[in-house]
Design an enzyme around this catalytic site. Structure first.
Site, PDB file in Angstrom:
ATOM      1  N   ARG A  37       0.828  -1.218   0.000  1.00  0.00           N
ATOM      2  CA  ARG A  37       0.000   0.000   0.000  1.00  0.00           C
ATOM      3  C   ARG A  37       0.860   1.265   0.000  1.00  0.00           C
ATOM      4  NH1 ARG A  37      -4.990  -0.979   0.227  1.00  0.00           N
ATOM      5  NH2 ARG A  37      -5.734  -3.045   0.830  1.00  0.00           N
ATOM      6  N   HIS A  67       9.318  -6.153  -6.422  1.00  0.00           N
ATOM      7  CA  HIS A  67       8.077  -5.616  -6.994  1.00  0.00           C
ATOM      8  C   HIS A  67       7.727  -4.314  -6.287  1.00  0.00           C
ATOM      9  CE1 HIS A  67       4.052  -5.278  -8.544  1.00  0.00           C
ATOM     10  NE2 HIS A  67       4.032  -6.475  -9.079  1.00  0.00           N
ATOM     11  N   TYR A  70       1.845  -1.808  -5.447  1.00  0.00           N
ATOM     12  CA  TYR A  70       0.910  -1.665  -6.569  1.00  0.00           C
ATOM     13  C   TYR A  70       0.137  -0.358  -6.524  1.00  0.00           C
ATOM     14  CZ  TYR A  70      -1.916  -4.276  -3.141  1.00  0.00           C
ATOM     15  OH  TYR A  70      -2.515  -4.725  -1.998  1.00  0.00           O
ATOM     16  N   HIS A 107       4.063  -1.852 -12.099  1.00  0.00           N
ATOM     17  CA  HIS A 107       2.891  -1.697 -12.965  1.00  0.00           C
ATOM     18  C   HIS A 107       3.006  -0.314 -13.597  1.00  0.00           C
ATOM     19  CE1 HIS A 107       0.403  -4.675 -10.295  1.00  0.00           C
ATOM     20  NE2 HIS A 107       1.517  -5.199 -10.766  1.00  0.00           N
ATOM     21  N   GLU A 142       5.554  -4.284 -16.230  1.00  0.00           N
ATOM     22  CA  GLU A 142       4.726  -5.492 -16.214  1.00  0.00           C
ATOM     23  C   GLU A 142       3.597  -5.365 -17.237  1.00  0.00           C
ATOM     24  OE1 GLU A 142       3.604  -6.910 -12.339  1.00  0.00           O
ATOM     25  OE2 GLU A 142       2.233  -8.406 -13.164  1.00  0.00           O
ATOM     26  N   ASP A 176       3.201 -11.222 -17.386  1.00  0.00           N
ATOM     27  CA  ASP A 176       2.324 -11.903 -16.420  1.00  0.00           C
ATOM     28  C   ASP A 176       1.298 -12.703 -17.228  1.00  0.00           C
ATOM     29  OD1 ASP A 176       0.009 -12.368 -14.681  1.00  0.00           O
ATOM     30  OD2 ASP A 176       1.010 -11.052 -13.239  1.00  0.00           O
ATOM     31  N   HIS A 179      -2.309 -11.747 -16.644  1.00  0.00           N
ATOM     32  CA  HIS A 179      -2.623 -10.424 -17.194  1.00  0.00           C
ATOM     33  C   HIS A 179      -2.753 -10.443 -18.720  1.00  0.00           C
ATOM     34  CE1 HIS A 179      -0.741  -8.279 -13.438  1.00  0.00           C
ATOM     35  NE2 HIS A 179      -1.736  -9.087 -13.123  1.00  0.00           N
ATOM     36  N   HIS A 211       5.692 -13.772 -14.717  1.00  0.00           N
ATOM     37  CA  HIS A 211       4.808 -14.045 -13.592  1.00  0.00           C
ATOM     38  C   HIS A 211       3.887 -15.170 -14.034  1.00  0.00           C
ATOM     39  CE1 HIS A 211       5.059  -9.812 -11.539  1.00  0.00           C
ATOM     40  NE2 HIS A 211       6.055 -10.609 -11.201  1.00  0.00           N
ATOM     41  N   ASP A 224      -8.008  -9.385 -14.188  1.00  0.00           N
ATOM     42  CA  ASP A 224      -6.862  -9.521 -13.274  1.00  0.00           C
ATOM     43  C   ASP A 224      -7.211 -10.181 -11.942  1.00  0.00           C
ATOM     44  OD1 ASP A 224      -4.467  -9.427 -11.965  1.00  0.00           O
ATOM     45  OD2 ASP A 224      -4.278  -7.238 -11.950  1.00  0.00           O
ATOM     46  N   HIS A 226      -6.005 -13.608 -10.160  1.00  0.00           N
ATOM     47  CA  HIS A 226      -5.094 -14.755 -10.299  1.00  0.00           C
ATOM     48  C   HIS A 226      -5.729 -16.024  -9.746  1.00  0.00           C
ATOM     49  CE1 HIS A 226      -1.363 -11.862 -10.087  1.00  0.00           C
ATOM     50  NE2 HIS A 226      -2.319 -11.417 -10.891  1.00  0.00           N
ATOM     51  N   GLU A 256       2.538 -16.026  -8.466  1.00  0.00           N
ATOM     52  CA  GLU A 256       1.781 -15.046  -7.664  1.00  0.00           C
ATOM     53  C   GLU A 256       0.361 -15.579  -7.532  1.00  0.00           C
ATOM     54  OE1 GLU A 256       2.173 -11.757 -10.491  1.00  0.00           O
ATOM     55  OE2 GLU A 256       3.421 -10.719  -9.035  1.00  0.00           O
TER      56      GLU A 256
HETATM   57 ZN    ZN Z   1      -2.289  -9.346 -11.231  1.00  0.00          ZN
HETATM   58 FE    FE Z   2       2.068 -10.031 -11.838  1.00  0.00          FE
HETATM   59 FE    FE Z   3       2.364  -7.113 -10.468  1.00  0.00          FE
END
Ligand code: ZN
Ligand code: FE
Ligand code: FE
Length: 276
Positions: A37, A67, A70, A107, A142, A176, A179, A211, A224, A226, A256
């Site tokens: 976050r 990473h 996000y 991202h 990504e 990914d 994605h 990913h 999106d 997973h 992930e």
């Molecule tokens: Zn994702």
């Molecule tokens: Fe990913």
């Molecule tokens: Fe990601």
């Protein structure tokens, strides 16, 4: 040998996660550079990082992947959000020098109504300010699902960002699987065509990490979500082709998937069994 790892939390330090990875037969891992976050990053202890480097060298680790949080949005319409994102990116890239030679993934961002072209320009300008010639990290964009106003769900958009980045030898892509499937690239029935398109538009030499995630939804859904390997719209046979593909097999793969540690151990075993 298949280079495979999973996403985990660094709450106990780098050496501890390296050990945990080895315990479940992983030889790489991905971690958040800070709370997903956002907010302040954890202090890096040199001794801890040195212990991880030693452990990685002794156990045949491939590159590891950091990473970005996000919430980091370099192309928000709100200037405070963009500034916060830039500071995060810049600080993360400085801190990555503790672990030289590894990968940093983010991202690209959501343009929040400004339009893709404005978004792309803002991403490029942030990257050019935050990246520096001495850095030993490769920054990865990504591939995104195209949820909301996300930038980066088309290979052309990623190519345009790369085109604007000055330090060309330090920029690449993390693909990914969930994605791009959600974005409409049919890696189940047309993997070779999708990789040819990637090569034509971006260049396969830019592809540095994968990913590995199944998708809860269907091709082109832009969602999106997973799913565990083999339990979603992509399916196990497609993953077997992906990890054994000549262009992909030597890259590091990162799970992930929605799993606890036992679930990751199971998926790593499953994929190692399928790797030729
Ligand atoms: Zn994702
Ligand atoms: Fe990913
Ligand atoms: Fe990601």
């Amino acid at each position: 040998m298949l280079n495979i790892g999973y996403h985990l939390s660094i709450s106990n330090g780098f050496e501890a996660i390296g050990k945990q990875a080895i315990e479940i037969n992983a030889n790489t891992f991905q971690f958040f550079t800070r709370n997903p976050r956002g907010g302040a990053a954890r202090k890096i202890e040199q001794a801890d990082v040195d212990a991880l480097k030693k452990l990685m060298a002794e156990n045949g680790f491939s590159q590891i992947l950091a990473h970005a949080p996000y919430t980091m949005n370099l192309c928000s319409a709100k200037s405070e959000t963009r500034e916060f994102a830039f500071n995060t990116l810049s600080d993360d890239l400085q801190r990555m020098e503790y672990l030289p030679g590894n990968l940093y993934n983010f991202h690209p961002g959501s343009h929040t109504g400004q339009g893709v072209e404005t978004g792309i320009e803002q991403i490029i300008s942030a990257l050019n300010k935050a990246m520096f010639p001495e850095m030993k990290t490769t920054v990865l964009l990504e591939t995104m699902a195209g949820k909301g106003t996300e930038v980066g769900s088309r290979f052309e958009e990623l190519a345009e960002i790369i085109d604007g980045v000055e330090l060309k030898d330090k920029i690449g892509v993390c693909l990914d699987t969930c994605h791009i499937f959600d974005a409409g690239y049919d890696i189940v029935n047309r993997l070779d065509d999708v990789l040819n398109e990637f090569d034509r538009v971006i260049g396969l030499e830019r592809l540095k990490a994968i990913h590995l995630n199944d998708s809860m939804n269907y091709l082109g859904c832009h969602k999106d979500r997973h799913q565990k390997i083999g339990e979603g719209g992509i399916g196990l046979e497609a993953f077997e082709r992906i990890i054994n593909n000549a262009h992909l097999k030597s890259l590091p793969f990162f799970l992930e998937t929605p799993n606890d540690i036992d679930g990751y151990a199971y998926e790593i075993r499953l994929l190692r069994d399928l790797a030729k």
